[in-house]
Design a protein around this motif. Structure first.
Motif, PDB file in Angstrom:
ATOM      1  N   ASP A 103       0.833  -1.207   0.000  1.00  8.73           N
ATOM      2  CA  ASP A 103       0.000   0.000   0.000  1.00  8.73           C
ATOM      3  C   ASP A 103       0.868   1.258   0.000  1.00  8.73           C
ATOM      4  O   ASP A 103       0.624   2.201  -0.763  1.00  8.73           O
ATOM      5  CB  ASP A 103      -0.950   0.014   1.203  1.00  8.73           C
ATOM      6  N   ALA A 104       1.897   1.260   0.841  1.00  9.70           N
ATOM      7  CA  ALA A 104       2.800   2.417   0.901  1.00  9.70           C
ATOM      8  C   ALA A 104       3.579   2.553  -0.410  1.00  9.70           C
ATOM      9  O   ALA A 104       3.819   3.668  -0.890  1.00  9.70           O
ATOM     10  CB  ALA A 104       3.760   2.269   2.079  1.00  9.70           C
ATOM     11  N   PHE A 105       3.977   1.433  -0.989  1.00  8.68           N
ATOM     12  CA  PHE A 105       4.717   1.431  -2.252  1.00  8.68           C
ATOM     13  C   PHE A 105       3.889   2.043  -3.373  1.00  8.68           C
ATOM     14  O   PHE A 105       4.335   2.972  -4.069  1.00  8.68           O
ATOM     15  CB  PHE A 105       5.106  -0.009  -2.578  1.00  8.68           C
ATOM     16  N   ALA A 106       2.666   1.554  -3.540  1.00  3.77           N
ATOM     17  CA  ALA A 106       1.801   2.063  -4.609  1.00  3.77           C
ATOM     18  C   ALA A 106       1.469   3.537  -4.397  1.00  3.77           C
ATOM     19  O   ALA A 106       1.470   4.328  -5.350  1.00  3.77           O
ATOM     20  CB  ALA A 106       0.524   1.228  -4.692  1.00  3.77           C
ATOM     21  N   ALA A 107       1.202   3.924  -3.155  1.00  6.43           N
ATOM     22  CA  ALA A 107       0.892   5.330  -2.865  1.00  6.43           C
ATOM     23  C   ALA A 107       2.081   6.226  -3.186  1.00  6.43           C
ATOM     24  O   ALA A 107       1.912   7.343  -3.694  1.00  6.43           O
ATOM     25  CB  ALA A 107       0.491   5.481  -1.404  1.00  6.43           C
ATOM     26  N   ALA A 108       3.301   5.755  -2.928  1.00  5.23           N
ATOM     27  CA  ALA A 108       4.491   6.554  -3.219  1.00  5.23           C
ATOM     28  C   ALA A 108       4.682   6.740  -4.724  1.00  5.23           C
ATOM     29  O   ALA A 108       5.132   7.800  -5.170  1.00  5.23           O
ATOM     30  CB  ALA A 108       5.728   5.902  -2.598  1.00  5.23           C
ATOM     31  N   ILE A 109       4.336   5.727  -5.505  1.00  5.55           N
ATOM     32  CA  ILE A 109       4.420   5.864  -6.969  1.00  5.55           C
ATOM     33  C   ILE A 109       3.428   6.912  -7.448  1.00  5.55           C
ATOM     34  O   ILE A 109       3.767   7.797  -8.247  1.00  5.55           O
ATOM     35  CB  ILE A 109       4.161   4.509  -7.662  1.00  5.55           C
ATOM     36  N   VAL A 110       2.196   6.844  -6.955  1.00  3.57           N
ATOM     37  CA  VAL A 110       1.187   7.843  -7.323  1.00  3.57           C
ATOM     38  C   VAL A 110       1.658   9.241  -6.923  1.00  3.57           C
ATOM     39  O   VAL A 110       1.586  10.185  -7.714  1.00  3.57           O
ATOM     40  CB  VAL A 110      -0.180   7.510  -6.680  1.00  3.57           C
ATOM     41  N   ASP A 111       2.157   9.394  -5.706  1.00  2.00           N
ATOM     42  CA  ASP A 111       2.639  10.699  -5.235  1.00  2.00           C
ATOM     43  C   ASP A 111       3.747  11.236  -6.140  1.00  2.00           C
ATOM     44  O   ASP A 111       3.767  12.429  -6.466  1.00  2.00           O
ATOM     45  CB  ASP A 111       3.163  10.609  -3.802  1.00  2.00           C
ATOM     46  N   ALA A 112       4.679  10.369  -6.521  1.00  2.00           N
ATOM     47  CA  ALA A 112       5.797  10.810  -7.373  1.00  2.00           C
ATOM     48  C   ALA A 112       5.301  11.290  -8.728  1.00  2.00           C
ATOM     49  O   ALA A 112       5.785  12.303  -9.255  1.00  2.00           O
ATOM     50  CB  ALA A 112       6.801   9.679  -7.548  1.00  2.00           C
ATOM     51  N   LEU A 113       4.323  10.606  -9.295  1.00  2.00           N
ATOM     52  CA  LEU A 113       3.790  11.010 -10.586  1.00  2.00           C
ATOM     53  C   LEU A 113       2.979  12.296 -10.482  1.00  2.00           C
ATOM     54  O   LEU A 113       3.061  13.167 -11.351  1.00  2.00           O
ATOM     55  CB  LEU A 113       2.963   9.877 -11.183  1.00  2.00           C
ATOM     56  N   GLU A 114       2.210  12.431  -9.402  1.00  2.00           N
ATOM     57  CA  GLU A 114       1.465  13.676  -9.205  1.00  2.00           C
ATOM     58  C   GLU A 114       2.419  14.845  -8.975  1.00  2.00           C
ATOM     59  O   GLU A 114       2.205  15.944  -9.482  1.00  2.00           O
ATOM     60  CB  GLU A 114       0.495  13.523  -8.035  1.00  2.00           C
ATOM     61  N   GLU A 115       3.492  14.610  -8.218  1.00  2.00           N
ATOM     62  CA  GLU A 115       4.491  15.651  -7.966  1.00  2.00           C
ATOM     63  C   GLU A 115       5.156  16.086  -9.270  1.00  2.00           C
ATOM     64  O   GLU A 115       5.373  17.275  -9.503  1.00  2.00           O
ATOM     65  CB  GLU A 115       5.540  15.121  -6.995  1.00  2.00           C
ATOM     66  N   SER A 116       5.463  15.131 -10.123  1.00  2.00           N
ATOM     67  CA  SER A 116       6.061  15.434 -11.416  1.00  2.00           C
ATOM     68  C   SER A 116       5.132  16.296 -12.259  1.00  2.00           C
ATOM     69  O   SER A 116       5.561  17.250 -12.912  1.00  2.00           O
ATOM     70  CB  SER A 116       6.375  14.131 -12.155  1.00  2.00           C
ATOM     71  N   THR A 117       3.839  16.002 -12.218  1.00  2.00           N
ATOM     72  CA  THR A 117       2.862  16.782 -12.974  1.00  2.00           C
ATOM     73  C   THR A 117       2.749  18.206 -12.416  1.00  2.00           C
ATOM     74  O   THR A 117       2.724  19.177 -13.170  1.00  2.00           O
ATOM     75  CB  THR A 117       1.484  16.094 -12.929  1.00  2.00           C
ATOM     76  N   ARG A 118       2.717  18.323 -11.080  1.00  2.00           N
ATOM     77  CA  ARG A 118       2.639  19.665 -10.463  1.00  2.00           C
ATOM     78  C   ARG A 118       3.872  20.502 -10.790  1.00  2.00           C
ATOM     79  O   ARG A 118       3.793  21.705 -10.927  1.00  2.00           O
ATOM     80  CB  ARG A 118       2.493  19.544  -8.947  1.00  2.00           C
ATOM     81  N   ALA A 119       5.016  19.819 -10.913  1.00  4.29           N
ATOM     82  CA  ALA A 119       6.269  20.527 -11.204  1.00  4.29           C
ATOM     83  C   ALA A 119       6.414  20.850 -12.683  1.00  4.29           C
ATOM     84  O   ALA A 119       7.426  21.390 -13.109  1.00  4.29           O
ATOM     85  CB  ALA A 119       7.453  19.690 -10.722  1.00  4.29           C
ATOM     86  N   GLY A 120       5.421  20.469 -13.457  1.00  3.85           N
ATOM     87  CA  GLY A 120       5.460  20.773 -14.897  1.00  3.85           C
ATOM     88  C   GLY A 120       6.037  19.667 -15.745  1.00  3.85           C
ATOM     89  O   GLY A 120       6.352  19.878 -16.898  1.00  3.85           O
TER      90      GLY A 120
END
Length: 195
Positions: free
Chosen positions: A171-188
């Protein structure tokens, strides 16, 4: 925020992948809106296992490692399973794929024995990560700093590196992948075009 328009590549061999380390992150990412592609060594069924011993689900791959192109995806995920990971780490095509994601600044994620491939791809040295505990010495000998935590996210090497220890950490692993992709999108960060 959702992962609509995001393409994720999973790397696997055709036998020995830990069932839940393939299935559960795929389900989590699809639920977040991502498109998931499974690339196997051969375009034949992937015979997963449970706890490295019992037969698991059969997964049909979408493509092969040879046909997969890192440019078409936003992140790569490497599931474990001792046999799968041991075979995958010696696969030159898999090594090149992981290195290509890292070189492009895209997230690279691996769980359990999956970090063996990070080591062989040259992306583990100098990084903070975790893995199944038996890989600790291998990873430290490659120059990594190993931590006994359910998920370790290292953003220091030009790309985000996400690692976890075992199925209990999924659960923590999958959530971290989602967070990283969302962070990348927010950063442009630019998402790849949907195929």
């Amino acid at each position: 925020m959702t992962l609509d328009g995001t393409n994720i590549l999973f790397l696997t061999t055709n036998y020995g992948t830990e069932q839940d380390e393939l299935r559960r992150p795929m389900e989590h990412l699809r639920a977040a809106g991502a498109r998931v592609t499974v690339a196997a060594r051969r375009h034949e069924p992937v015979l997963t296992v449970v706890s490295d011993r019992r037969p698991g689900l059969v997964v049909e791959p979408d493509t092969t490692l040879e046909k997969a192109d890192a440019e078409e995806y936003d992140a790569v995920v490497v599931p474990g399973g001792t046999v799968n990971a041991d075979r995958l780490r010696t696969d030159v095509t898999a090594q090149r794929l992981v290195a290509a994601f890292a070189d492009a600044g895209k997230p690279v994620a691996a769980i359990c024995h999956g970090p063996w491939l990070l080591l062989e791809s040259g992306v583990a040295g100098g990084r903070d990560l975790t893995s199944y505990p038996s890989l600790r010495t291998d990873l430290e000998n490659a120059g990594a700093s190993w931590h006994d935590r359910q998920v370790v996210v290292d953003r220091s090497g030009g790309h985000t590196l996400i690692t976890s220890r075992r199925p209990a950490d999924l659960d923590a692993f999958a959530a971290a992948i989602v967070d990283a992709l969302e962070e990348s999108t927010r950063a442009g960060g630019r998402r790849t075009a949907t195929r």
